[in-house]
Each structure stands twice: as C-alpha cells, then as structure tokens.
Design a protein around this motif. Sequence first.
Motif, short mmCIF file in Angstrom:
data_model
loop_
_atom_site.label_atom_id
_atom_site.label_comp_id
_atom_site.label_asym_id
_atom_site.label_seq_id
_atom_site.Cartn_x
_atom_site.Cartn_y
_atom_site.Cartn_z
N ASN A 197 0.82 -1.21 0.00
CA ASN A 197 0.00 0.00 0.00
C ASN A 197 0.85 1.26 0.00
N VAL A 224 -6.61 -0.16 1.44
CA VAL A 224 -5.64 0.88 1.72
C VAL A 224 -6.28 1.86 2.71
N GLY A 226 -9.18 -1.07 -3.02
CA GLY A 226 -8.62 -0.82 -4.34
C GLY A 226 -8.54 -2.10 -5.13
N ALA A 249 -6.95 -3.90 -9.08
CA ALA A 249 -6.10 -3.77 -10.26
C ALA A 249 -6.35 -4.97 -11.16
N THR A 255 -5.74 0.28 -12.89
CA THR A 255 -5.81 0.23 -11.43
C THR A 255 -6.73 1.33 -10.92
N ALA A 270 -4.92 1.03 -6.41
CA ALA A 270 -3.87 0.01 -6.30
C ALA A 270 -2.71 0.35 -7.22
N ASN A 271 -2.30 1.62 -7.25
CA ASN A 271 -1.21 2.02 -8.14
C ASN A 271 0.14 1.46 -7.71
N SER A 272 0.23 0.89 -6.50
CA SER A 272 1.43 0.17 -6.10
C SER A 272 1.71 -0.96 -7.08
N GLY A 292 5.80 2.04 -8.09
CA GLY A 292 4.39 2.37 -7.95
C GLY A 292 4.13 3.78 -7.44
N SER A 304 -1.49 4.89 -4.12
CA SER A 304 -2.73 4.20 -4.45
C SER A 304 -3.96 5.03 -4.07
N THR A 359 -9.50 6.87 -3.55
CA THR A 359 -8.62 6.10 -4.43
C THR A 359 -8.17 6.92 -5.63
N SER A 393 -6.76 6.43 -9.65
CA SER A 393 -6.75 5.45 -10.74
C SER A 393 -5.56 5.69 -11.67
#
Length: 381
Positions: A178, A219, A232, A234, A256, A259-261, A271, A274, A286, A288
């Motif tokens: 996260n 997260v 989140g 992905a 995503t 969940a950008n990790s 990443g 998130s 969140t 994206s």
Amino acid sequence: MQSNKLRMAIRSTAAVAILGVAAQANAISFETGGYQTDIYGYGRLNASYDIDSNQALSTRSGSYDGLVNNDDAADGHFGADAFQSRIGLKTVTPEGVTVNVEGDFRGGGGGSLRLRHAYGEYNGVLMGQTWSNFTSFVGNTSTLDFDSLPGLAGYQGRVAQARYTTGPLSFSLEDPQNSLLDPTGASTDTKDGLPAITARLQDSQGGLSYSAAILAHQVGYDTGTEDESSMGFATFGALKMALSDMITIQGTLSYTDGANSFLYRSGDNFGAASAYVDPASGDVETISGYGGSVGAGFNLGGGRSINVGYGMVEVDWDDAEDDGVAVGDQSESNSAVMANYQWTPVKNVMMGVEYQFLKRENVSGDDGDASRLLFAAQYNF
C-alpha cells in the motif's frame, strides 16, 4: 508441426524476456539420498552511459526520479556494476516437495545480498516469497535494463504469499503493497488490515500465450481515534504471439483504481500512491491509473536477436487536485522506448547493447527526458 514450432518460439522468447532468471537447464545438478538438487545462477556485468542527465540506479537501470527539468543537468555519465549477479539453490525431495532459495546483490543500494526467492511448494500449494501472483512475463519484451519498461503486467516483483495453483489458474493471499498520499499526517499510521487477494489465468493455445489477473486490497490508516480505509483493485492482460519462427509480438494492458502500487513504474520509479487522504473529510479516496507496453522480437539466427519495445503509464490526479492536495510534483506519465541487440556467442553466455529513451511529465506540466546506452554481459551456470 507448425503449432509446435510457434509454441516453442513463444516459450523461448518468454524465457529471454525474463533474462534475469537463470535457466534450470544450465544448473549444476546432482542427486543425494533421493533429493534432486540444482545450484544455478550467473555472473553479470551491467554498464551504462547516460547521454543526458544521470538516471542510473544500481544494475544501471534507468530511473524516472530527477528526470523532470533536467535540461541544465550535467550530462555524459558512465558507470558499471555486477550487482545483478545471483545464485540460487533448488531441491526436490523424494516426496515431491520443491524448495527454492535465491539471492542477488542489489540489496542496500547495491553490493549486499538480497533475498529474491525463498519458498516451498507441494501439490500446487506454495508458501514463502516469490513472484507476486499478480505478475506475468508473457507480454514482456526482452530488455537489458533490469527494471525494464513501464506498464508491464502487474507488480513485476516478489512478495511473501500463500498460493494455490491448479492447471492454468492460481490464487493467492499476499503481503500488501500500500501507498497513501496524505497532507494531514495520518499516513504515518497507515494500516495494512488485510492481505492482497489475487487470481490469475495463464495458458497457451497454438501460437498464442496469454495471461489475465485481478487483485483487490485495502488501503487506509488508523490513528487510534480515526480509522478510514477504501478498497482498491487492479487488473491486467498480457499476450504473446509468434508470427513465424523468427518474429514474435507481445504486449500488456493494465488498469488500477486504488492500487497504483501494482501499476508498474507509475511513480518516481515504481508504484505511485494508491490513494490520498481528503484534507477536509479525512476520507481515503482512491487514485486510478492505466498503462501498457508493446514490443517485438526478431530472431536473426546464430544466437543473435533484436528487440524493440515501448511502455507507458499514466495516473489520474484530477480528484486529488480538486480536493486541494498538492500533487504538482507527482508523476502524471512515464514512458520509455528501447531497442537492443543480443548475442549468444556460446551456450550460457549472452552479450548485448541497448538504447533507451526515458520521458516523464509531472502534474504541474513540468517534464524531462533522457537518452541512455546500456551494455550487458551475462555468464550462466
């Protein structure tokens, strides 16, 4: 016959795409007391020449950190290291239990032993650390840069996990990855309340290999008095097709939200955040993003090949900006173009040269780019 040739071409190019994995066929193998054991690895030199600003990480991989507004940066930097070199041990017990432990020397910024894999597996049940189940190499283009292109499928890293595989399907519970952007300071109390949950399908049919996966995670933060979180998710898809015995094409797509990790190379290097904490409400909102890559490989025969590829990621910071979060210095888009020539003069030896062009643009509109040259020599055992 043609179907078998295509399948073999796809498998061979997929193996090259994960050049960092030493082939078990090259391992030193022996049997003792019914235990089949392989010792494997390689020694590798990586060298880079940064034509523009110095963007080299350990293993001479290209970095997006410091790329913006680099027009006046010092140029013409050379460096070399052997930190990507690795060694591993894999054993299969008489009962069919597989145990694998592997390390390289990229730890601590380079030079210290780093744990890559440490897991056991029996009857499809795997426990330990290895590649995230939310990862696929099917659509990867072979690069000399250890960190490769932005937008590849999934996390492209190793995590502690419990995984079950049956045929082409695999499911896992994994250590969460996260990242929370927070102007209020609550993120110092970021809490991982749940594991990341993943499911993946990976298979091949005739001349096509494919993979698709989905991931969900939580997260949030907990200060003791305030407890906020969001879910989140992905997803990615990856394809590789052999057009002939000489030519393959491949690509990946990822999306995503929160969940950008797991959106590969979407931040300073890997990443992006998130989610963010809304400074007015304290809610976790969140963020994206999306990305992808496309490439082609050309087998020239005689152990020679040419590979070309492009990858990009983009993160949507609009909501965070609207909520008053300072995100001007965050990376909005990262991209890379590469082309390389690889040569295997003798079995277990690879040498190659590569050109890279890296580009980054921040939310503020500031941007920067850099050209790089790479050289690699790898000796497997």
